[in-house]
Structures are given as structure tokens and as C-alpha cells.
Design a protein around this motif. Structure first.
Motif, PDB file in Angstrom:
ATOM      1  N   ASP A 222      24.302  32.017  18.897  1.00 44.57           N
ATOM      2  CA  ASP A 222      25.074  32.940  19.784  1.00 44.57           C
ATOM      3  C   ASP A 222      25.636  34.196  19.286  1.00 44.57           C
ATOM      4  O   ASP A 222      26.268  34.958  19.972  1.00 44.57           O
ATOM      5  N   TRP A 223      25.694  34.282  17.919  1.00 47.45           N
ATOM      6  CA  TRP A 223      26.519  35.103  17.171  1.00 47.45           C
ATOM      7  C   TRP A 223      25.622  36.491  17.102  1.00 47.45           C
ATOM      8  O   TRP A 223      24.586  36.361  16.482  1.00 47.45           O
ATOM      9  N   THR A 224      26.119  37.636  16.828  1.00 47.43           N
ATOM     10  CA  THR A 224      25.379  38.762  16.182  1.00 47.43           C
ATOM     11  C   THR A 224      26.509  39.691  15.774  1.00 47.43           C
ATOM     12  O   THR A 224      27.756  39.608  15.983  1.00 47.43           O
ATOM     13  N   LEU A 225      25.998  40.528  14.860  1.00 47.16           N
ATOM     14  CA  LEU A 225      26.879  41.724  14.249  1.00 47.16           C
ATOM     15  C   LEU A 225      26.577  42.817  14.978  1.00 47.16           C
ATOM     16  O   LEU A 225      25.641  43.145  14.748  1.00 47.16           O
ATOM     17  N   LEU A 237      22.809  42.743  14.859  1.00 44.84           N
ATOM     18  CA  LEU A 237      22.100  41.910  13.856  1.00 44.84           C
ATOM     19  C   LEU A 237      22.381  40.517  13.886  1.00 44.84           C
ATOM     20  O   LEU A 237      23.515  40.253  14.262  1.00 44.84           O
ATOM     21  N   GLU A 238      21.173  39.845  13.997  1.00 45.42           N
ATOM     22  CA  GLU A 238      21.423  38.399  14.123  1.00 45.42           C
ATOM     23  C   GLU A 238      21.655  37.944  12.714  1.00 45.42           C
ATOM     24  O   GLU A 238      21.318  38.418  11.622  1.00 45.42           O
ATOM     25  N   TYR A 239      22.142  36.439  12.751  1.00 49.33           N
ATOM     26  CA  TYR A 239      22.244  35.929  11.020  1.00 49.33           C
ATOM     27  C   TYR A 239      21.038  35.943  10.306  1.00 49.33           C
ATOM     28  O   TYR A 239      21.331  36.427   9.305  1.00 49.33           O
ATOM     29  N   ARG A 240      20.072  35.646  11.133  1.00 50.73           N
ATOM     30  CA  ARG A 240      18.838  35.648  10.196  1.00 50.73           C
ATOM     31  C   ARG A 240      18.413  36.991   9.658  1.00 50.73           C
ATOM     32  O   ARG A 240      17.578  37.099   8.615  1.00 50.73           O
ATOM     33  N   ASP A 241      18.782  37.937  10.287  1.00 51.99           N
ATOM     34  CA  ASP A 241      18.488  39.522   9.914  1.00 51.99           C
ATOM     35  C   ASP A 241      19.269  39.870   9.058  1.00 51.99           C
ATOM     36  O   ASP A 241      19.055  40.867   8.216  1.00 51.99           O
ATOM     37  N   LEU A 242      20.470  39.034   8.441  1.00 53.01           N
ATOM     38  CA  LEU A 242      21.110  39.659   7.261  1.00 53.01           C
ATOM     39  C   LEU A 242      20.646  39.199   5.917  1.00 53.01           C
ATOM     40  O   LEU A 242      20.417  38.495   5.298  1.00 53.01           O
ATOM     41  N   SER A 243      20.632  40.705   5.221  1.00 56.71           N
ATOM     42  CA  SER A 243      20.271  40.486   3.692  1.00 56.71           C
ATOM     43  C   SER A 243      21.321  40.279   2.959  1.00 56.71           C
ATOM     44  O   SER A 243      21.824  41.394   2.202  1.00 56.71           O
ATOM     45  N   ARG A 342      31.836  42.432  14.630  1.00 56.98           N
ATOM     46  CA  ARG A 342      31.745  43.980  15.057  1.00 56.98           C
ATOM     47  C   ARG A 342      32.194  44.882  13.782  1.00 56.98           C
ATOM     48  O   ARG A 342      33.248  44.875  13.598  1.00 56.98           O
ATOM     49  N   VAL A 343      31.538  46.024  13.870  1.00 56.82           N
ATOM     50  CA  VAL A 343      31.875  46.942  12.991  1.00 56.82           C
ATOM     51  C   VAL A 343      31.795  48.399  13.660  1.00 56.82           C
ATOM     52  O   VAL A 343      30.857  48.521  14.141  1.00 56.82           O
ATOM     53  N   ASP A 344      32.990  49.020  13.799  1.00 55.95           N
ATOM     54  CA  ASP A 344      33.066  50.209  14.315  1.00 55.95           C
ATOM     55  C   ASP A 344      33.470  51.567  13.580  1.00 55.95           C
ATOM     56  O   ASP A 344      34.368  51.406  12.698  1.00 55.95           O
ATOM     57  N   VAL A 345      32.528  52.290  13.563  1.00 55.00           N
ATOM     58  CA  VAL A 345      32.817  53.561  12.692  1.00 55.00           C
ATOM     59  C   VAL A 345      33.694  54.672  13.869  1.00 55.00           C
ATOM     60  O   VAL A 345      32.985  54.839  14.923  1.00 55.00           O
ATOM     61  N   ARG A 346      34.842  55.178  13.322  1.00 51.04           N
ATOM     62  CA  ARG A 346      35.615  55.809  13.930  1.00 51.04           C
ATOM     63  C   ARG A 346      35.946  57.048  13.313  1.00 51.04           C
ATOM     64  O   ARG A 346      35.986  57.095  12.260  1.00 51.04           O
TER      65      ARG A 346
END
Length: 363
Positions: A222-225, A237-243, A342-346
Motif C-alpha cells: 500500500d506504500w508509495t514514495l 514510486l513503489e517499493y519494488r521500483d526503488l534502486s 513523501r519528498v516535497d521540493v519547496r
């Protein structure tokens, strides 16, 4: 005890003892400095900040002497119950808080690592300090007396306080030497005061949570970045997509009084930002936890940080922030955000993060 300390310092030559009003305001000033420097020290962990930690400890040792001068003057009020008034009770409570701050701080520096429930002596030291500041302000309102011109003999005052501060510095260095000479438990502290936790992997260092952060384990399905904000191409990005192919050794220094050096593996934040394409106006990167907790870094510092999936060759455990934990070298542990989603560019900083850290995790 109060009578003995007071009598000894009262017998000190007059030129050694600052005027009473100057002593009172010096105690107040040092307590304020200790509170501010202590709080600031919790937010910095790079070696460049070592003078702040030294100043904090030297001022604390100087406070002991000033407190002795104070007790020498008022001991008759404390030891004669017939002279007690309502403000005397406040004075005693304030004194006990000062003693608590000094005793726990000195004990921690010498390596005493006892716990009160889940609290280390360092945490108790901080607690006493937070209580002491309002007590000092309250105490000041009951006996407010501004220093007068005659309290300042410029040459003598400079000499007195130089001796006090140099004495504090000598005492601190003496304590450092004693720790190393005796090879006691405080000998391998960092300059921050933190004590080492050895080993590699999840089980080698404590699991800590900030205030109310205590989420259920994150379900990877259920998790995404999410990467969003001032970027050209927001990412999901799903966990399996993380390199997770970047490794880095980094030191984690926790404000609860321990540190550990671990080999971390994960995604370089700069690579994630490059994949999203940062807008020219992007200046800060905010990392947000599933609990709502968040912390921001300047973009140049953030680029060199890591979003870790592994520690010591092991996949991160839930307690240590799985599936992703921010690894920010030079920052204190509470800034290494756990359970990042989550990563927010501000375009600007996020001063509200200081408030959010206190309420995150509450439903």
C-alpha cells in the motif's frame, strides 16, 4: 550541606566574591544561556559546532560557583524555618531544579548511564532544564533588584568573571582528562556527550520515537514514495521500483544520548531529484513521514543525503523507519525522518516543522 557550602564561600576574600545583585543576575543569565545553547545543541551534530558544547559545559560549571556564592548569602533563610515565607518555598524548588540539572549533567558526562523508566540521565537533565527556566523567571519576580552602578568595578568585575570562566574551563578539561586516564564509561563520548552503541544492523542501536510517533508497520503493497512540489515531473514510486544501490557510512547521533556508526544503503536523494527534475526556484527539500512528522534540508545538503532501505546489510526494521529512512550526516537523530512517504521540493523553508514535530503521531 547548605550551611557548610555557604560558610565556606562566605569566608572567601571579598575581592573574589561578586556583588550580590551581580551574582543573582549572572545566575539568571547563565541559566538562560544554558537553555538556549542546550536547545540549539540538539539541532546540530557536525564537529564544527564543538565550541557550543564546550561553552555549555563551562558555563554549567561556572554556575556551580555562582550558586555557592548565592547560598552563602541566603543560607540563614533556608536553614531557619522561622524565617520562611511563601517565596522561600519557590526558592527551594528552584534550588532543587538547579541541583537536578547540575547533578544529572555531571553524572552523564562521567559516563553514568542509568535509566529512569525509558529516560536516560541526559533526557532527565533536559527535563530539569526546561522546568528551571520558568521557575527562575517566577523567582525573579519575587526578588527583582536591578544591579546598581556601584556593583560594577570594571577592573575587578572583569577579573572575577575571567577567573570564574577560566576555572570552569580548567575543571571541564580536568574531567575530560580524568575520563580518559581512568578509561571510564565516559571516555568514548562524542563532543555532543553521546555514548557509543557498537555493532552493525538493526539490533545494534536503540529504537527511538519522537513524541507520539508510533505507527503500525507499513504495508509495502500500500506504500508509495511521492516526489512533488517544485519539480517538472512528479513521481510515484513503489517499493519494488526503488534502486537501493548507494552505500554510505554515516554516524547517527541521537539526542537521547547515544551514537552509532553504520553502513547504510538506499537511494541518493540527488538521484531522486534529478529523476523528477527540480524547478530552478527549488531551494529546500522536505521529507514527510507517514505520521505527519517532517523535516527540511537546504537542497544542496539534501542532494547528498540518503533515503535508506538497509542498515548494516539488513533491510531496515519497522522500528528503525522501514521502508525508507532519511540519512542526513551531520544532523541529529530526530532530523533523520523515519517512515518517509513523501519528498516535497519547496521554494522556501518550513518553519512550521518545529510545531509539527510536537503534534505528529496524534490521531
Amino acid at each position: 550541606m547548605v550551611r557548610k557550602v555557604g560558610a565556606g564561600l562566605q569566608a572567601a576574600p571579598a575581592f573574589v566574591r561578586p556583588p550580590p545583585r551581580l551574582v543573582d543576575w549572572s545566575i539568571f543569565a547563565i541559566v538562560c544561556f544554558e537553555a538556549v545553547s542546550g536547545l540549539v545543541s540538539f539541532t546540530v551534530g557536525s564537529v564544527a559546532w564543538w565550541p557550543l558544547f564546550w561553552a555549555h559545559r563551562i558555563a554549567g560549571l561556572t554556575l556551580i560557583v555562582l550558586l555557592g556564592f548565592k547560598l552563602a548569602r541566603v543560607r540563614h533563610r533556608l536553614t531557619n524555618s522561622g524565617q520562611w515565607v511563601p517565596s522561600t518555598v519557590l526558592s527551594v524548588v528552584t534550588l532543587l531544579s538547579v541541583v537536578g540539572v547540575l547533578a544529572t549533567g555531571i553524572s552523564w558526562v562521567f559516563g553514568l548511564d542509568v535509566r529512569l523508566s525509558q529516560w536516560t540521565l541526559l533526557s532527565v537533565h533536559v527535563g530539569f532544564g526546561l522546568v528551571l527556566v520558568p521557575l527562575m523567571l517566577w523567582h525573579l519576580t519575587t526578588r527583582f533588584r536591578l544591579p546598581k552602578r556601584r556593583d560594577f568595578d570594571r577592573r575587578r568585575t572583569i577579573l572575577q568573571y575571567t577567573v570564574l570562566l577560566v576555572g570552569g574551563a580548567v575543571a571541564y578539561r580536568g574531567q575530560e582528562f580524568a575520563n580518559r586516564f581512568l578509561n571510564g564509561p565516559g571516555a568514548d563520548r562524542r563532543f555532543t556527550g553521546s555514548q557509543p552503541r557498537d555493532g552493525a544492523g538493526n539490533e545494534s542501536f536503540p529504537i527511538t520515537a519522537w513524541v507520539a510517533d508510533d505507527p503500525a508497520p507499513v504495508e509495502l503493497s500500500d506504500w508509495t514514495l511521492t516526489v512533488r512540489g517544485a519539480v517538472e515531473s512528479p513521481l510515484e514510486l513503489e517499493y519494488r521500483d526503488l534502486s537501493a544501490d548507494t552505500e554510505r557510512q554515516a554516524l547517527l547521533d541521537c539526542t537521547s544520548g547515544w551514537y552509532t556508526v553504520q553502513q547504510w544503503r538506499g537511494l541518493r536523494v540527488g538521484d531522486v531529484l534529478d529523476a523528477a527534475g527540480v524547478d530552478e526556484e527549488g531551494q529546500f527539500v522536505r521529507f514527510v513521514s507517514v505520521t505527519g512528522y517532517r523535516w527540511s534540508l537546504p537542497i544542496d545538503e539534501a542532494r547528498d543525503a540518503l533515503l535508506a532501505t538497509h542498515v548494516g546489510g539488513e533491510r531496515l526494521s519497522h522500528g528503525h523507519g522501514a521502508p525508507l529512512r532519511l540519512v542526513a550526516p551531520g544532523r541529529r537523530g530526530f532530523q533523520w525522518v523515519k517512515w518517509v512517504e513523501r519528498v516535497d521540493v519547496r521554494r522556501r523553508g518550513d518553519p512550521a516543522q518545529w510545531v509539527v514535530t510536537l503534534v505528529s503521531g496524534f490521531d
